[in-house]
Design a protein around this motif. Sequence first.
Motif, PDB file in Angstrom:
ATOM      1  N   ILE A 108      41.534  33.563  73.302  1.00  0.00           N
ATOM      2  CA  ILE A 108      40.420  32.752  72.810  1.00  0.00           C
ATOM      3  C   ILE A 108      39.259  32.807  73.809  1.00  0.00           C
ATOM      4  CG2 ILE A 108      39.698  30.394  72.242  1.00  0.00           C
ATOM      5  CD1 ILE A 108      42.562  29.930  71.169  1.00  0.00           C
ATOM      6  N   PRO A 153      35.204  35.566  72.339  1.00  0.00           N
ATOM      7  CA  PRO A 153      34.433  34.565  71.579  1.00  0.00           C
ATOM      8  C   PRO A 153      33.835  35.143  70.305  1.00  0.00           C
ATOM      9  CG  PRO A 153      33.245  35.238  73.544  1.00  0.00           C
ATOM     10  CD  PRO A 153      34.594  35.850  73.649  1.00  0.00           C
ATOM     11  N   ASP A 154      33.735  36.492  70.247  1.00  0.00           N
ATOM     12  CA  ASP A 154      33.224  37.107  69.007  1.00  0.00           C
ATOM     13  C   ASP A 154      34.214  36.937  67.854  1.00  0.00           C
ATOM     14  OD1 ASP A 154      34.929  38.801  70.530  1.00  0.00           O
ATOM     15  OD2 ASP A 154      34.389  40.477  69.240  1.00  0.00           O
ATOM     16  N   LEU A 155      35.503  36.748  68.175  1.00  0.00           N
ATOM     17  CA  LEU A 155      36.522  36.569  67.133  1.00  0.00           C
ATOM     18  C   LEU A 155      36.913  35.103  66.949  1.00  0.00           C
ATOM     19  CD1 LEU A 155      39.004  39.511  67.899  1.00  0.00           C
ATOM     20  CD2 LEU A 155      37.152  39.454  66.236  1.00  0.00           C
ATOM     21  N   PHE A 156      36.855  34.320  68.050  1.00  0.00           N
ATOM     22  CA  PHE A 156      37.404  32.959  67.997  1.00  0.00           C
ATOM     23  C   PHE A 156      36.396  31.878  68.389  1.00  0.00           C
ATOM     24  CE2 PHE A 156      40.745  35.984  69.388  1.00  0.00           C
ATOM     25  CZ  PHE A 156      41.390  36.080  68.179  1.00  0.00           C
ATOM     26  N   GLY A 157      35.164  32.278  68.729  1.00  0.00           N
ATOM     27  CA  GLY A 157      34.160  31.293  69.141  1.00  0.00           C
ATOM     28  C   GLY A 157      33.412  30.736  67.947  1.00  0.00           C
ATOM     29  N   ASN A 158      32.562  29.741  68.193  1.00  0.00           N
ATOM     30  CA  ASN A 158      31.760  29.169  67.103  1.00  0.00           C
ATOM     31  C   ASN A 158      30.404  29.892  67.054  1.00  0.00           C
ATOM     32  OD1 ASN A 158      33.876  27.532  67.632  1.00  0.00           O
ATOM     33  ND2 ASN A 158      32.777  25.627  67.356  1.00  0.00           N
ATOM     34  N   VAL A 206      28.708  37.948  70.386  1.00  0.00           N
ATOM     35  CA  VAL A 206      28.746  36.556  69.907  1.00  0.00           C
ATOM     36  C   VAL A 206      29.223  36.519  68.463  1.00  0.00           C
ATOM     37  CG1 VAL A 206      27.220  35.173  71.344  1.00  0.00           C
ATOM     38  CG2 VAL A 206      26.236  36.857  69.792  1.00  0.00           C
ATOM     39  N   ALA A 207      29.742  35.345  68.064  1.00  0.00           N
ATOM     40  CA  ALA A 207      30.204  35.166  66.685  1.00  0.00           C
ATOM     41  C   ALA A 207      28.988  35.170  65.746  1.00  0.00           C
ATOM     42  CB  ALA A 207      30.951  33.844  66.553  1.00  0.00           C
ATOM     43  N   ALA A 243      29.166  30.502  62.068  1.00  0.00           N
ATOM     44  CA  ALA A 243      28.999  29.303  62.907  1.00  0.00           C
ATOM     45  C   ALA A 243      28.499  28.136  62.057  1.00  0.00           C
ATOM     46  CB  ALA A 243      28.033  29.604  64.048  1.00  0.00           C
ATOM     47  N   ARG A 274      31.263  27.042  59.582  1.00  0.00           N
ATOM     48  CA  ARG A 274      32.306  26.282  60.291  1.00  0.00           C
ATOM     49  C   ARG A 274      31.862  24.836  60.498  1.00  0.00           C
ATOM     50  NH1 ARG A 274      36.291  28.188  63.961  1.00  0.00           N
ATOM     51  NH2 ARG A 274      35.370  30.243  64.142  1.00  0.00           N
ATOM     52  N   LEU A 285      35.623  39.031  59.547  1.00  0.00           N
ATOM     53  CA  LEU A 285      36.156  38.539  60.828  1.00  0.00           C
ATOM     54  C   LEU A 285      37.683  38.527  60.804  1.00  0.00           C
ATOM     55  CD1 LEU A 285      35.020  37.252  63.568  1.00  0.00           C
ATOM     56  CD2 LEU A 285      35.973  35.157  62.652  1.00  0.00           C
ATOM     57  N   ARG A 344      40.191  40.080  63.406  1.00  0.00           N
ATOM     58  CA  ARG A 344      41.227  39.263  64.059  1.00  0.00           C
ATOM     59  C   ARG A 344      42.588  39.925  63.912  1.00  0.00           C
ATOM     60  NH1 ARG A 344      40.600  32.724  62.999  1.00  0.00           N
ATOM     61  NH2 ARG A 344      38.757  32.393  64.276  1.00  0.00           N
ATOM     62  N   LEU A 351      44.048  27.687  67.919  1.00  0.00           N
ATOM     63  CA  LEU A 351      42.699  27.590  67.332  1.00  0.00           C
ATOM     64  C   LEU A 351      42.502  26.240  66.653  1.00  0.00           C
ATOM     65  CD1 LEU A 351      42.366  31.219  65.934  1.00  0.00           C
ATOM     66  CD2 LEU A 351      40.926  30.203  67.705  1.00  0.00           C
ATOM     67  N   LYS A 354      41.811  23.630  69.126  1.00  0.00           N
ATOM     68  CA  LYS A 354      40.467  23.709  69.722  1.00  0.00           C
ATOM     69  C   LYS A 354      39.346  23.409  68.735  1.00  0.00           C
ATOM     70  CE  LYS A 354      41.680  26.339  73.660  1.00  0.00           C
ATOM     71  NZ  LYS A 354      41.306  27.092  74.785  1.00  0.00           N
ATOM     72  N   LYS A 400      36.606  21.316  66.664  1.00  0.00           N
ATOM     73  CA  LYS A 400      35.794  20.167  67.108  1.00  0.00           C
ATOM     74  C   LYS A 400      35.710  19.144  65.973  1.00  0.00           C
ATOM     75  CE  LYS A 400      33.193  23.125  70.167  1.00  0.00           C
ATOM     76  NZ  LYS A 400      32.270  24.249  70.046  1.00  0.00           N
ATOM     77  N   GLU A 407      34.940  19.642  61.976  1.00  0.00           N
ATOM     78  CA  GLU A 407      35.344  20.953  61.449  1.00  0.00           C
ATOM     79  C   GLU A 407      36.608  20.817  60.606  1.00  0.00           C
ATOM     80  OE1 GLU A 407      33.537  23.644  65.132  1.00  0.00           O
ATOM     81  OE2 GLU A 407      35.691  23.587  64.802  1.00  0.00           O
TER      82      GLU A 407
END
Lengths: 92, 136
Positions: free
Chosen positions: A83, A87-92, B34-35, B40, B43, B73, B77, B103, B106, B108, B111
């Motif tokens: 994780i 972060p590209d797979l599991f971040g917000n 970045v995601a 984002a 989510r 995604l 994954r 996950l 974690k 927030k 969500e």
Amino acid sequence: MIANELTWRARFAKHLPMQDQQTGKRRSPASRVTALAMLLGGAVALSACVSVKAPDKPIVIELNINIKQEVVYRLAADANKSIEARPDLFGN
Amino acid sequence: MTGLIERKHNWRSLVLAGAMLSLVLPAAQASAQVASPVLAAARASGEVGEKTDGYLGFPGTPSAEVRRAADELNIKRRAYYAERAAAQNTTVEAYALTMGCQLIAKTKPGEKYQAPDGSWRTRSAEPPLRSNLCPA
């Protein structure tokens, strides 16, 4: 003279006292009962063995759950690292 | 004789350092990415949530754009889970399930996440509902 002696000896050899009596092969009534009991007991034990059925499906499911829980605990640290690292797979 | 042994040690440490470098470098490159902003936002709004199996899911009906981004995604994954599962000598499903545990932990407040019974929940300030298989 000589031939006569030989037939005498042959006859004696055929009729030994031990062969006529046959005490060794006879069974007493008590031993017959025990032999019968053993035979019956063996048959009962055999039929009991055959009638036992192992419930295989529930056992398999329980094993799977145990293995998974153990595996999940082992993998938890690596999962947390993943994780952080992606972060590209599991971040917000 | 002693020189030979020392030389052997030097080689070994060199190989070790090389192996460690090759492990660290791809991770550093990956963290630069970045995601997707679409995901984002989805989510945060609860259009997508974390499933127990380690993938993103949809508590309601998502827009075509969100669905495409989430599916994309999830494929990435899965490829990553397969890689880590091989490194850890386990199955993709077991690794993905472990990731699902972590996950969901974690997420927030606000969500969405999937409870062990399959229902969708909104994360509150309290710990999320997780499977008994999940580590503490």
